[in-house]
Scaffold this active site. Structure first.
Site, PDB file in Angstrom:
ATOM      1  N   SER A 159      16.722 -25.867  22.869  1.00  0.00           N
ATOM      2  CA  SER A 159      15.873 -26.609  23.723  1.00  0.00           C
ATOM      3  C   SER A 159      15.383 -27.685  23.125  1.00  0.00           C
ATOM      4  O   SER A 159      16.017 -28.053  21.885  1.00  0.00           O
ATOM      5  CB  SER A 159      14.502 -25.633  23.523  1.00  0.00           C
ATOM      6  OG  SER A 159      13.253 -26.148  23.990  1.00  0.00           O
ATOM      7  N   TYR A 172       8.117 -21.289  18.266  1.00  0.00           N
ATOM      8  CA  TYR A 172       8.887 -21.448  19.223  1.00  0.00           C
ATOM      9  C   TYR A 172      10.207 -22.501  18.673  1.00  0.00           C
ATOM     10  O   TYR A 172      11.075 -22.376  18.766  1.00  0.00           O
ATOM     11  CB  TYR A 172       8.486 -21.648  20.613  1.00  0.00           C
ATOM     12  CG  TYR A 172       9.399 -21.920  21.649  1.00  0.00           C
ATOM     13  CD1 TYR A 172      10.395 -20.870  22.305  1.00  0.00           C
ATOM     14  CD2 TYR A 172      10.028 -23.394  22.074  1.00  0.00           C
ATOM     15  CE1 TYR A 172      11.258 -21.008  23.084  1.00  0.00           C
ATOM     16  CE2 TYR A 172      10.836 -23.588  23.114  1.00  0.00           C
ATOM     17  CZ  TYR A 172      11.504 -22.294  23.716  1.00  0.00           C
ATOM     18  OH  TYR A 172      12.581 -22.809  24.414  1.00  0.00           O
TER      19      TYR A 172
END
Length: 262
Positions: A159, A172
């Site tokens: 990501s 995350y």
């Protein structure tokens, strides 16, 4: 649970699987939606032979049926990436069905965002289990199979959170920083036999945000996703890397919406 796939002209043409420019045997985790589903569709269209894994076998079954009806070669198996034995069985099923494993797409991931002071420890553990341990389980299962076949390609989905941290996303982002570090370490340890690619999407259309229960984080993500990439854009980046000749290793690709600063 496994799906059935008919022998097709595509499969016959793929007898030289694993050589550059020919069909490869690709296993994909988290293949039931989002980037995993889009990657499945793109690589099936490119003629690769696929084994799809996810927990939602109803979706996998429907996707496999659709693809095989179009002449693709695909099968599916229920997969929990947090279970190392289950991941080994998944890779073993690919070898049993197709004779080898050329590509692993480590795509499964979760993103239940919340501020750290919300103390959502169960969600922290879930992100670590899926996003980090799941990637490691895939690598541990696939490496021996790939080396037995003379080499392979591991694609880890990270990501933009592997490069920056934002409020509500500390854990995350930490998992994605870890995936980035693991990918680079594997690349350095692999003397040309295993190619490693890290794909870091910016905001992308998917169900990843559906698991956000914190109201503030959910609202922030709704605004963040006002401009989003189609999942097919990430699938195209993966297909590009897999199409390169043996001497070319595409290591990192960051894909963001052109109209977004994120």
């Amino acid at each position: 649970m496994t799906g059935t796939a008919t022998t097709t002209a595509t499969e016959t043409a793929a007898a030289t699987a694993g050589t550059d420019g020919a069909a490869k045997v690709v296993v994909i985790t988290g293949a039931s939606s989002g980037i995993g589903e889009a990657t499945t569709r793109r690589l099936a269209a490119d003629g690769h032979r696929l084994l799809l894994g996810a927990r939602r076998t109803d979706r996998l079954g429907a996707l496999t049926e659709e693809l095989t009806a179009r002449g693709a070669t695909a099968a599916f198996r229920r997969l929990d990436v947090t279970d190392a034995a289950d991941v080994r069985a998944f890779i073993g099923a690919a070898r049993e069905r197709y004779g080898r494993v050329d590509v692993l797409v480590n795509n499964a991931g979760v993103m239940p965002l919340a501020p750290l002071d919300a103390l959502t420890i169960d969600e922290w553990d879930r992100m670590i289990d899926v996003n980090v341990r799941g990637v490691l389980h895939g690598i541990a299962a696939a490496l021996p199979a790939m080396r037995a076949g003379g080499g392979g390609h591991i694609v880890n989905i990270a990501s933009v959170g592997a490069y920056e941290v934002s409020p509500t996303a500390a854990v995350y982002c930490a998992t994605k920083f870890a995936v980035r570090a693991i990918s680079e370490g594997l690349r350095q340890e692999s003397p040309g036999d295993i190619r490693v690619m890290l794909v870091s999407p910016g905001v992308t259309e998917s169900e990843l945000a559906d698991g956000i229960e914190d109201p503030a984080a959910r609202e922030a993500m709704r605004a963040y996703r006002a401009v989003a990439l189609p999942a097919s854009a990430i699938a195209d980046a993966i297909a590009y890397a897999l199409s390169q000749p043996a001497g070319v290793d595409v290591n990192e690709i960051v894909v963001r919406p052109a109209a977004s600063a994120q």
